[in-house]
Design a protein around this motif. Structure first.
Motif, mmCIF file in Angstrom:
data_model
loop_
_atom_site.group_PDB
_atom_site.id
_atom_site.type_symbol
_atom_site.label_atom_id
_atom_site.label_comp_id
_atom_site.label_asym_id
_atom_site.label_seq_id
_atom_site.Cartn_x
_atom_site.Cartn_y
_atom_site.Cartn_z
ATOM 1 N N VAL A 77 0.882 -1.168 0.000
ATOM 2 C CA VAL A 77 0.000 0.000 0.000
ATOM 3 C C VAL A 77 0.918 1.217 0.000
ATOM 4 C CG1 VAL A 77 -1.848 1.255 1.136
ATOM 5 C CG2 VAL A 77 -1.756 -1.253 1.287
ATOM 6 N N LEU A 78 0.990 1.871 -1.136
ATOM 7 C CA LEU A 78 1.926 2.973 -1.334
ATOM 8 C C LEU A 78 1.220 4.290 -1.041
ATOM 9 C CD1 LEU A 78 4.792 3.721 -2.362
ATOM 10 C CD2 LEU A 78 3.805 3.837 -4.663
ATOM 11 N N MET A 79 1.670 4.996 -0.025
ATOM 12 C CA MET A 79 1.047 6.268 0.346
ATOM 13 C C MET A 79 1.985 7.415 -0.037
ATOM 14 S SD MET A 79 -0.698 7.449 3.947
ATOM 15 C CE MET A 79 0.626 8.344 4.751
ATOM 16 N N LEU A 80 1.541 8.210 -1.005
ATOM 17 C CA LEU A 80 2.323 9.329 -1.498
ATOM 18 C C LEU A 80 1.839 10.627 -0.871
ATOM 19 C CD1 LEU A 80 2.377 8.404 -5.300
ATOM 20 C CD2 LEU A 80 4.106 7.845 -3.570
ATOM 21 N N SER A 81 2.783 11.469 -0.458
ATOM 22 C CA SER A 81 2.414 12.800 0.003
ATOM 23 C C SER A 81 2.067 13.653 -1.213
ATOM 24 C CB SER A 81 3.562 13.433 0.791
ATOM 25 O OG SER A 81 4.750 13.463 0.031
ATOM 26 N N TYR A 82 1.229 14.659 -0.991
ATOM 27 C CA TYR A 82 0.832 15.526 -2.102
ATOM 28 C C TYR A 82 0.583 16.931 -1.582
ATOM 29 C CZ TYR A 82 -4.140 15.429 -0.713
ATOM 30 O OH TYR A 82 -5.335 15.603 -0.041
ATOM 31 N N TYR A 102 -4.140 18.804 3.866
ATOM 32 C CA TYR A 102 -3.882 18.542 5.278
ATOM 33 C C TYR A 102 -4.833 17.499 5.861
ATOM 34 C CZ TYR A 102 -1.108 22.796 4.870
ATOM 35 O OH TYR A 102 -0.180 23.733 4.473
ATOM 36 N N THR A 103 -5.977 17.342 5.235
ATOM 37 C CA THR A 103 -6.990 16.438 5.800
ATOM 38 C C THR A 103 -7.480 15.362 4.835
ATOM 39 O OG1 THR A 103 -8.760 17.962 5.157
ATOM 40 C CG2 THR A 103 -7.836 18.211 7.377
ATOM 41 N N ASP A 104 -7.468 15.629 3.552
ATOM 42 C CA ASP A 104 -8.092 14.719 2.587
ATOM 43 C C ASP A 104 -7.188 13.546 2.232
ATOM 44 O OD1 ASP A 104 -10.156 16.487 2.614
ATOM 45 O OD2 ASP A 104 -9.790 17.335 0.622
ATOM 46 N N VAL A 105 -7.754 12.355 2.273
ATOM 47 C CA VAL A 105 -7.081 11.137 1.827
ATOM 48 C C VAL A 105 -7.715 10.721 0.507
ATOM 49 C CG1 VAL A 105 -6.535 8.738 2.359
ATOM 50 C CG2 VAL A 105 -6.631 10.443 4.217
ATOM 51 N N LEU A 106 -6.901 10.618 -0.528
ATOM 52 C CA LEU A 106 -7.401 10.303 -1.857
ATOM 53 C C LEU A 106 -7.016 8.896 -2.262
ATOM 54 C CD1 LEU A 106 -6.319 13.588 -3.732
ATOM 55 C CD2 LEU A 106 -8.440 13.163 -2.461
ATOM 56 N N THR A 107 -7.954 8.166 -2.852
ATOM 57 C CA THR A 107 -7.616 6.903 -3.490
ATOM 58 C C THR A 107 -7.003 7.191 -4.855
ATOM 59 O OG1 THR A 107 -9.758 6.728 -4.582
ATOM 60 C CG2 THR A 107 -9.560 5.773 -2.350
ATOM 61 N N GLU A 108 -6.430 6.182 -5.460
ATOM 62 C CA GLU A 108 -5.874 6.378 -6.803
ATOM 63 C C GLU A 108 -6.977 6.768 -7.786
ATOM 64 O OE1 GLU A 108 -3.354 4.020 -10.292
ATOM 65 O OE2 GLU A 108 -3.917 2.963 -8.442
ATOM 66 N N PHE A 158 -3.169 8.738 -1.331
ATOM 67 C CA PHE A 158 -2.483 10.021 -1.240
ATOM 68 C C PHE A 158 -2.899 10.692 0.061
ATOM 69 C CE2 PHE A 158 -3.179 8.754 -5.529
ATOM 70 C CZ PHE A 158 -2.011 9.076 -6.217
ATOM 71 N N ALA A 159 -1.924 10.992 0.925
ATOM 72 C CA ALA A 159 -2.230 11.612 2.222
ATOM 73 C C ALA A 159 -0.958 12.216 2.797
ATOM 74 C CB ALA A 159 -2.812 10.578 3.182
ATOM 75 N N ASN A 160 -1.137 13.134 3.720
ATOM 76 C CA ASN A 160 -0.004 13.784 4.377
ATOM 77 C C ASN A 160 0.056 13.527 5.876
ATOM 78 O OD1 ASN A 160 1.171 15.183 2.063
ATOM 79 N ND2 ASN A 160 -0.738 16.339 2.032
ATOM 80 N N ASN A 161 -0.940 12.836 6.396
ATOM 81 C CA ASN A 161 -0.944 12.425 7.797
ATOM 82 C C ASN A 161 -0.465 10.982 7.860
ATOM 83 O OD1 ASN A 161 -1.551 11.526 10.399
ATOM 84 N ND2 ASN A 161 -3.459 12.680 10.524
ATOM 85 N N ALA A 162 0.634 10.751 8.554
ATOM 86 C CA ALA A 162 1.217 9.406 8.608
ATOM 87 C C ALA A 162 0.211 8.349 9.045
ATOM 88 C CB ALA A 162 2.425 9.404 9.543
ATOM 89 N N LYS A 163 -0.693 8.705 9.954
ATOM 90 C CA LYS A 163 -1.645 7.729 10.492
ATOM 91 C C LYS A 163 -2.703 7.305 9.475
ATOM 92 C CE LYS A 163 -1.137 9.313 15.265
ATOM 93 N NZ LYS A 163 -1.839 9.885 16.446
ATOM 94 N N ALA A 164 -2.771 7.997 8.347
ATOM 95 C CA ALA A 164 -3.744 7.627 7.315
ATOM 96 C C ALA A 164 -3.460 6.247 6.728
ATOM 97 C CB ALA A 164 -3.766 8.678 6.204
ATOM 98 N N ILE A 165 -2.259 5.734 6.925
ATOM 99 C CA ILE A 165 -1.929 4.410 6.394
ATOM 100 C C ILE A 165 -2.520 3.290 7.244
ATOM 101 C CG2 ILE A 165 0.238 4.128 7.691
ATOM 102 C CD1 ILE A 165 -0.402 3.081 4.020
ATOM 103 N N LEU A 166 -2.874 3.562 8.484
ATOM 104 C CA LEU A 166 -3.223 2.501 9.433
ATOM 105 C C LEU A 166 -4.468 1.695 9.073
ATOM 106 C CD1 LEU A 166 -2.197 4.210 12.783
ATOM 107 C CD2 LEU A 166 -0.935 2.551 11.398
#
Length: 394
Positions: A108-113, A136-142, A180-188
């Motif tokens: 699961v590859l999480m890229l900052s944007y 800062y808040t939005d998590v985007l799928t591919e 795509f996310a900038n909060n590390a915890k979004a991967i959990l």
């Protein structure tokens, strides 16, 4: 006559360095030969620097994607691995990603944007504003990313890194999901075993994820010890590595301090001058067009001699000329400024001086710009006059 040159930075040509070569002898001999052929004399406080690449090459500090895969599997379980905050680089991360993917069943590859840590952009801030996306808040799928931004290619390379990285993962037989996310915890919600690939923010990222209960490893902890005889770097692991072949990387060099100390000693024996020596990697400077600020290595300089400790101690000549001595001109102004420099304290903190950046960061950036990363063939840099000021004559 007064000396008119100040700082001079020269690239020194050297042999093509291979694994097992004596880097101390090559650097020493190359600089001494350059002095002889070009007719340039040595001075105390000259700086001789060599790029980290030739040190690592001489050390034979290489590793394969199989070595990377074994270490990733051992430390992160070999099932689903969250790979977060990698930089967008064919040179820096592509081979690493292949090895990581080979050591897992799913990535699961999480890229900052909108950009990675060093300024490589996926999309622009203007595009985020236009689409109403809050990074800062939005998590985007591919899928959502494609709906919003379509095919986004890198300004300089023309590479669609989303597609490129996905193809690298699947080529190793692993499943790939990209968010795509900038909060590390979004991967959990996607993965509990996480590989943090950021460089300068890695300590905070690991701390946040560990506190949330994840099994966390940093890129600096992959190949921080040899795997089946591979190269390694005990402090930085895969950080600072570069693509060597499609199946291998050159790691950041290790044990550099004895090298710079030995070169300094050899040059002193040959010249009678106290010359400072350092190893340098990426400099830290920002490109105004691509917005890339370059520093993909964990540090600018992994080793340097003692005379390169500290920060500059310099006054602002333009400030003195416009304020303290605004009524003076010509020789009188020149002498007044020289007198001010002569009486300055050991530190100019609190006065109108230069920004106190570390000497090794400043000099390393100068070296990196001088040597380039292409076919100049000058992996050794000889700098003179860096520690001079307006009063220095010789």
């Amino acid at each position: 006559m007064s000396r008119l040159f100040g700082t001079v930075s020269r690239g020194v040509r050297a042999p093509i360095i291979k694994s097992g070569d004596d880097i101390v002898k090559i650097v020493t001999d190359s600089v001494l030969e350059a002095s002889k052929v070009e007719g340039v004399s040595f001075h105390d406080k000259d700086v001789v620097a060599m790029t980290e690449a030739i040190v690592a090459r001489a050390q034979g500090n290489y590793a394969s994607i199989d070595d990377i895969a074994l270490d990733v599997k051992a430390k992160l379980g070999g099932e689903t691995v969250g790979v977060i905050f990698p930089i967008l680089s064919r040179n820096r991360f592509s081979v690493c990603l292949k090895g990581i993917a080979k050591g897992a069943k799913k990535i699961v590859l999480m890229l900052s944007y909108p950009s990675d840590e060093v300024g490589n952009h996926l999309v622009s801030l203007d595009m985020l504003d236009e689409k109403g996306v809050n990074p800062y808040t939005d998590v985007l799928t591919e899928q959502k990313y494609r709906e919003l931004f379509g095919e986004a290619k890198h300004t300089f390379t023309g590479v669609d890194y989303v597609e490129y990285y996905k193809e690298l993962v699947t080529s190793m037989g692993a499943e790939c999901e990209i968010i795509f996310a900038n909060n590390a915890k979004a991967i959990l919600p996607y993965a509990k075993n996480v590989l943090c690939c950021d460089i300068h923010t890695r300590a905070r990222t690991k701390r946040l994820l560990k506190s949330a209960g994840a099994n966390v490893c940093g890129l600096d902890e992959i190949l921080n010890a040899s795997v089946n005889g591979s190269g390694y770097n005990e402090e930085y692991g895969l950080l600072g590595s570069n693509k060597s072949t499609e199946e291998s990387v050159k790691l950041f060099p290790r044990d550099c301090q004895p090298i710079v100390d030995a070169i300094q000693e050899n040059l002193y024996k040959a010249t009678g001058k106290k010359i400072e020596v350092m190893v340098y990697g990426d400099g830290a400077f920002k490109d105004p067009v691509g917005k890339i600020w370059e520093l993909a290595d964990p540090v600018v300089s992994p080793a340097f001699t003692s005379g390169l400790e500290g920060t500059p101690n310099e006054l602002k000549l333009k400030y003195l000329a416009d304020n303290d001595f605004k009524d003076l001109k010509g020789e009188e102004l020149k002498q007044a400024i020289k007198n001010e420099i002569a009486k300055k304290d050991s530190t100019v903190v609190g006065q109108m001086g230069t920004t106190p950046r570390r000497l090794t960061d400043l000099i390393g950036s100068l070296c990196d710009l001088t040597s380039g990363s292409g076919d100049k063939g000058t992996p050794i840099i000889w700098i003179q006059g860096y520690f001079d000021n307006y009063t220095t004559e010789y």
